[in-house]
Design an enzyme around this catalytic site. Structure first.
Site, PDB file in Angstrom:
ATOM      1  N   GLY A   6       0.838  -1.192   0.000  1.00  0.00           N
ATOM      2  CA  GLY A   6       0.000   0.000   0.000  1.00  0.00           C
ATOM      3  C   GLY A   6       0.873   1.242   0.000  1.00  0.00           C
ATOM      4  O   GLY A   6       1.985   1.230   0.546  1.00  0.00           O
ATOM      5  N   GLN A  65       3.229   9.907   0.697  1.00  0.00           N
ATOM      6  CA  GLN A  65       4.500   9.190   0.880  1.00  0.00           C
ATOM      7  C   GLN A  65       5.467   9.419  -0.279  1.00  0.00           C
ATOM      8  O   GLN A  65       6.646   9.067  -0.185  1.00  0.00           O
ATOM      9  CB  GLN A  65       4.257   7.690   1.043  1.00  0.00           C
ATOM     10  N   CYS A 123       5.669   0.086   7.293  1.00  0.00           N
ATOM     11  CA  CYS A 123       5.332   1.220   6.431  1.00  0.00           C
ATOM     12  C   CYS A 123       6.562   1.580   5.613  1.00  0.00           C
ATOM     13  O   CYS A 123       7.673   1.630   6.160  1.00  0.00           O
ATOM     14  CB  CYS A 123       4.906   2.415   7.290  1.00  0.00           C
ATOM     15  N   LEU A 124       6.379   1.837   4.335  1.00  0.00           N
ATOM     16  CA  LEU A 124       7.515   2.208   3.488  1.00  0.00           C
ATOM     17  C   LEU A 124       8.172   3.504   3.961  1.00  0.00           C
ATOM     18  O   LEU A 124       9.349   3.721   3.689  1.00  0.00           O
ATOM     19  CB  LEU A 124       7.057   2.356   2.028  1.00  0.00           C
ATOM     20  N   HIS A 174      -4.731   1.823   7.279  1.00  0.00           N
ATOM     21  CA  HIS A 174      -3.363   2.344   7.382  1.00  0.00           C
ATOM     22  C   HIS A 174      -3.152   3.491   6.382  1.00  0.00           C
ATOM     23  O   HIS A 174      -2.600   4.545   6.738  1.00  0.00           O
ATOM     24  CB  HIS A 174      -2.373   1.197   7.129  1.00  0.00           C
ATOM     25  N   GLU A 175      -3.617   3.300   5.142  1.00  0.00           N
ATOM     26  CA  GLU A 175      -3.402   4.315   4.095  1.00  0.00           C
ATOM     27  C   GLU A 175      -4.289   5.536   4.299  1.00  0.00           C
ATOM     28  O   GLU A 175      -3.853   6.671   4.058  1.00  0.00           O
ATOM     29  CB  GLU A 175      -3.613   3.713   2.699  1.00  0.00           C
ATOM     30  N   HIS A 200      -2.672   7.832   6.599  1.00  0.00           N
ATOM     31  CA  HIS A 200      -1.655   8.684   5.948  1.00  0.00           C
ATOM     32  C   HIS A 200      -2.289   9.974   5.416  1.00  0.00           C
ATOM     33  O   HIS A 200      -1.698  11.053   5.511  1.00  0.00           O
ATOM     34  CB  HIS A 200      -0.993   7.960   4.772  1.00  0.00           C
TER      35      HIS A 200
HETATM   36  C1  QAP Z   1       0.781  -0.625   4.887  1.00  0.00           C
HETATM   37  O1  QAP Z   1       2.920  -1.167   4.170  1.00  0.00           O
HETATM   38  C2  QAP Z   1       0.311  -1.874   5.573  1.00  0.00           C
HETATM   39  O2  QAP Z   1       9.754  -1.637   6.567  1.00  0.00           O
HETATM   40  C3  QAP Z   1       1.637  -0.888   3.682  1.00  0.00           C
HETATM   41  O3  QAP Z   1      11.654  -2.416   4.835  1.00  0.00           O
HETATM   42  C4  QAP Z   1       1.095  -2.486   6.550  1.00  0.00           C
HETATM   43  O4  QAP Z   1       3.627  -1.772   2.166  1.00  0.00           O
HETATM   44  C5  QAP Z   1      -0.896  -2.419   5.266  1.00  0.00           C
HETATM   45  C6  QAP Z   1       7.662  -2.268   3.625  1.00  0.00           C
HETATM   46  C7  QAP Z   1       0.634  -3.627   7.186  1.00  0.00           C
HETATM   47  C8  QAP Z   1      -1.351  -3.551   5.909  1.00  0.00           C
HETATM   48  C9  QAP Z   1      -0.585  -4.168   6.870  1.00  0.00           C
HETATM   49  C10 QAP Z   1       8.039  -1.925   4.915  1.00  0.00           C
HETATM   50  C11 QAP Z   1       8.645  -2.653   2.737  1.00  0.00           C
HETATM   51  C12 QAP Z   1       6.275  -2.206   3.164  1.00  0.00           C
HETATM   52  C13 QAP Z   1       9.375  -1.977   5.307  1.00  0.00           C
HETATM   53  C14 QAP Z   1       3.893  -1.578   3.325  1.00  0.00           C
HETATM   54  C15 QAP Z   1      10.358  -2.367   4.402  1.00  0.00           C
HETATM   55  C16 QAP Z   1       9.983  -2.705   3.121  1.00  0.00           C
HETATM   56  C17 QAP Z   1       5.247  -1.733   3.894  1.00  0.00           C
HETATM   57 CO    CO Z   2       2.428   3.570   5.551  1.00  0.00          CO
END
Ligand code: QAP
Ligand code: CO
Length: 175
Positions: free
Chosen positions: A45, A50, A95-96, A137-138, A141
């Site tokens: 996501g 972001q 989270c990215l 989550h989004e 943001h």
């Molecule tokens: C949000 O999160 C989310 O730390 C999206 O090193 C999180 O895409 C939705 C990511 C949990 C539902 C459940 C994080 C990639 C990606 C990192 C992400 C990383 C590389 C996170």
């Molecule tokens: Co995020």
């Protein structure tokens, strides 16, 4: 379009994203540019803020059972509003914009969300499971909220400590 991920503690992540009124080529270009960034960084996501665009747009591609994320599963949401929410669920989120940190977060289990697609068509989606968590989550943001803002005092301290250590490591690897 040259986009890069805005990372904590950048204050832009605290901005409230603006409602989108123009569903034009520049919106489409932004959405098209966000998708490869999300996929190349192993994301599921990504909100426009972001990548430094404070507008109410987000994209999702929730992995299937086998972990695949086919392009057909891309969901784009413009101006989303969570209309109803029910139940409780806990998931270890990341989270990215907060790389390499993961923590359990409590969310609503099921939600109903109203949004527009890239051509301004009004849609409604009922979500549960990981999709429901990702939408919440989004949408956070878009309101300037990060998942780490939801941590207890003690867990937040643990994050700040780990974050400081990470910044030091980054600096040292540049030397
Ligand atoms: C949000 O999160 C989310 O730390 C999206 O090193 C999180 O895409 C939705 C990511 C949990 C539902 C459940 C994080 C990639 C990606 C990192 C992400 C990383 C590389 C996170
Ligand atoms: Co995020």
């Amino acid at each position: 379009m040259n986009l890069s991920i805005v990372e904590y503690p950048d204050r832009r992540l605290k901005l409230k994203s603006k409602k989108i009124e123009k569903f034009d080529k520049s919106l489409h270009r932004l959405l098209d540019a966000m998708y490869p960034i999300m996929m190349n960084t192993n994301g599921i996501g990504l909100a426009a803020i972001q990548v430094a665009h404070p507008i109410q747009a987000l994209i999702l591609n929730i992995p299937e059972e086998d972990g695949e994320q086919p392009d057909e599963n891309l969901i784009e949401m413009i101006n989303p509003i969570i209309k109803s929410k029910d139940g409780e669920t806990v998931y270890q989120e990341g989270c990215l914009s907060v790389p390499s940190f993961y923590e359990d977060i409590t969310r609503f289990e099921t939600i109903s969300v109203e949004y527009q697609d890239r051509d301004a068509n009004l849609k409604t989606m009922d979500a549960d499971g990981l999709l429901s968590i990702a939408i919440q989550h989004e949408v956070d943001h878009l309101n300037g909220i990060l998942f780490i803002d939801k941590l207890s005092y003690g867990r937040r301290k643990k994050f700040e400590k780990e974050h400081k250590r990470m910044l030091k490591e980054k600096k040292n690897s540049k030397k």
